[in-house]
Design an enzyme around this catalytic site. Structure first.
Site, short mmCIF file in Angstrom:
data_model
loop_
_atom_site.label_atom_id
_atom_site.label_comp_id
_atom_site.label_asym_id
_atom_site.label_seq_id
_atom_site.Cartn_x
_atom_site.Cartn_y
_atom_site.Cartn_z
N PHE A 25 0.84 -1.20 0.00
CA PHE A 25 0.00 0.00 0.00
C PHE A 25 0.88 1.25 0.00
CE2 PHE A 25 -2.62 3.07 2.54
CZ PHE A 25 -3.72 3.13 1.71
N SER A 93 3.38 -6.90 2.79
CA SER A 93 2.42 -6.03 3.46
C SER A 93 1.01 -6.20 2.88
CB SER A 93 2.91 -4.57 3.37
OG SER A 93 2.21 -3.75 4.26
N MET A 94 0.39 -5.13 2.34
CA MET A 94 -0.90 -5.30 1.68
C MET A 94 -0.78 -6.28 0.53
SD MET A 94 -3.29 -2.60 -0.45
CE MET A 94 -2.23 -2.54 -1.89
N ASP A 194 8.70 -4.30 13.43
CA ASP A 194 8.01 -3.75 12.27
C ASP A 194 7.20 -2.56 12.77
OD1 ASP A 194 6.13 -3.20 10.22
OD2 ASP A 194 6.18 -5.27 9.52
N HIS A 224 9.89 -3.20 8.43
CA HIS A 224 8.74 -3.59 7.62
C HIS A 224 9.10 -3.99 6.18
CE1 HIS A 224 4.64 -4.01 6.35
NE2 HIS A 224 4.77 -3.05 5.44
#
Length: 259
Positions: A25, A93-94, A194, A224
């Site tokens: 994202f 992530s996303m 993260d 992250h």
């Protein structure tokens, strides 16, 4: 709008084993490019698309939602399935959530799933304020470049468009409900440190999927965006080994590509 230099999509036509990589994202393919190239150099067919509204300016993202982002990776997966004998989905992530939804929706057509610091929820009080706040405030501060390694930078927006963030929150709810439909072998790698996605998201995903072939790896040296961090090489090697175990022809292709 022109795509930012470095944020372009990446595609490599290799052998009969395909991998779809999904970025995060407000990020771009740049965050996964070294991973994509690592797999391509070993003979795999690789697709790393640019998600709609990403890689240009945040104002463009304000006009997009999760259906647009998922629609793009779904099209890419279908294209890979037409040209490859086996296809794996992966994401950061996303992008991890996108990969998990692809696995839930496409079933046996997807041979395995690899996720790095996968996101499952928009956390904090701000999440509850999003439905109203997005009509009052256009953006909040960005989340890009959470990286421990000095000099390593993620190409992402410095602002988060709140309309898009609200759509992301809705998407996570959809995916969370579909996680029990994920049955494929799963490799989940996550960073204890993260600052964007807490470890609780990985724990939730692991508790919800129906996969029986599951491996969890801690990325102790990274934040992250671990794909650009100290543990990047480990991610690349572990993911290639995971694919090779489930698609034995990968080793042969890698040898051919190397020779």
């Amino acid at each position: 709008m022109p795509v930012l230099p470095g944020a372009e999509p990446y595609r490599h036509q290799g052998g009969e084993i395909g991998v779809l990589l999904c970025h995060g994202f407000t990020g771009s393919p740049q965050s996964l490019r070294p991973w994509a190239e690592h797999l391509a150099e070993r003979g795999l067919t690789v697709s790393l698309p640019l998600l709609p509204g990403h890689g240009t300016r945040w104002e463009d993202m304000q006009l997009t939602g999760w259906q647009d982002w998922y629609g793009e990776v779904d099209r890419e997966l279908r294209a890979l399935l037409r040209s490859c004998a086996q296809v794996f989905v992966a994401g950061l992530s996303m992008g991890g959530a996108l990969a998990l939804r692809l696995a839930a929706k496409h079933g046996d057509a997807v041979s395995g799933v690899i996720v790095v610091n996968p996101a499952n929820k928009v956390h904090g009080l701000s999440a509850y304020a999003l439905p109203v706040a997005r009509h009052l405030v256009r953006t909040t501060k960005g989340i890009a470049s959470d990286i421990a390694k000095p000099g390593s930078v993620e190409l992402g927006y410095d602002r988060v468009p709140l309309h898009a963030a609200h759509s992301l929150r809705n998407f996570f709810r959809v995916v969370d409900g579909e996680l029990p439909q994920v049955t494929q072998p799963l490799l989940l790698l996550h960073s204890p440190q993260d600052h964007v996605v807490p470890p609780a998201d990985s724990a939730r995903i692991l508790s919800r999927v129906s996969s029986t072939d599951v491996r969890e790896i801690l990325l102790e040296q990274s934040y992250h965006v671990a794909t650009l961090d100290h543990d990047a090489d480990r991610i690349f090697e572990e993911s290639h080994a995971f694919i090779g175990r489930l698609a034995p022809s990968v080793g042969k292709e890698g040898t051919a590509a190397g020779g």
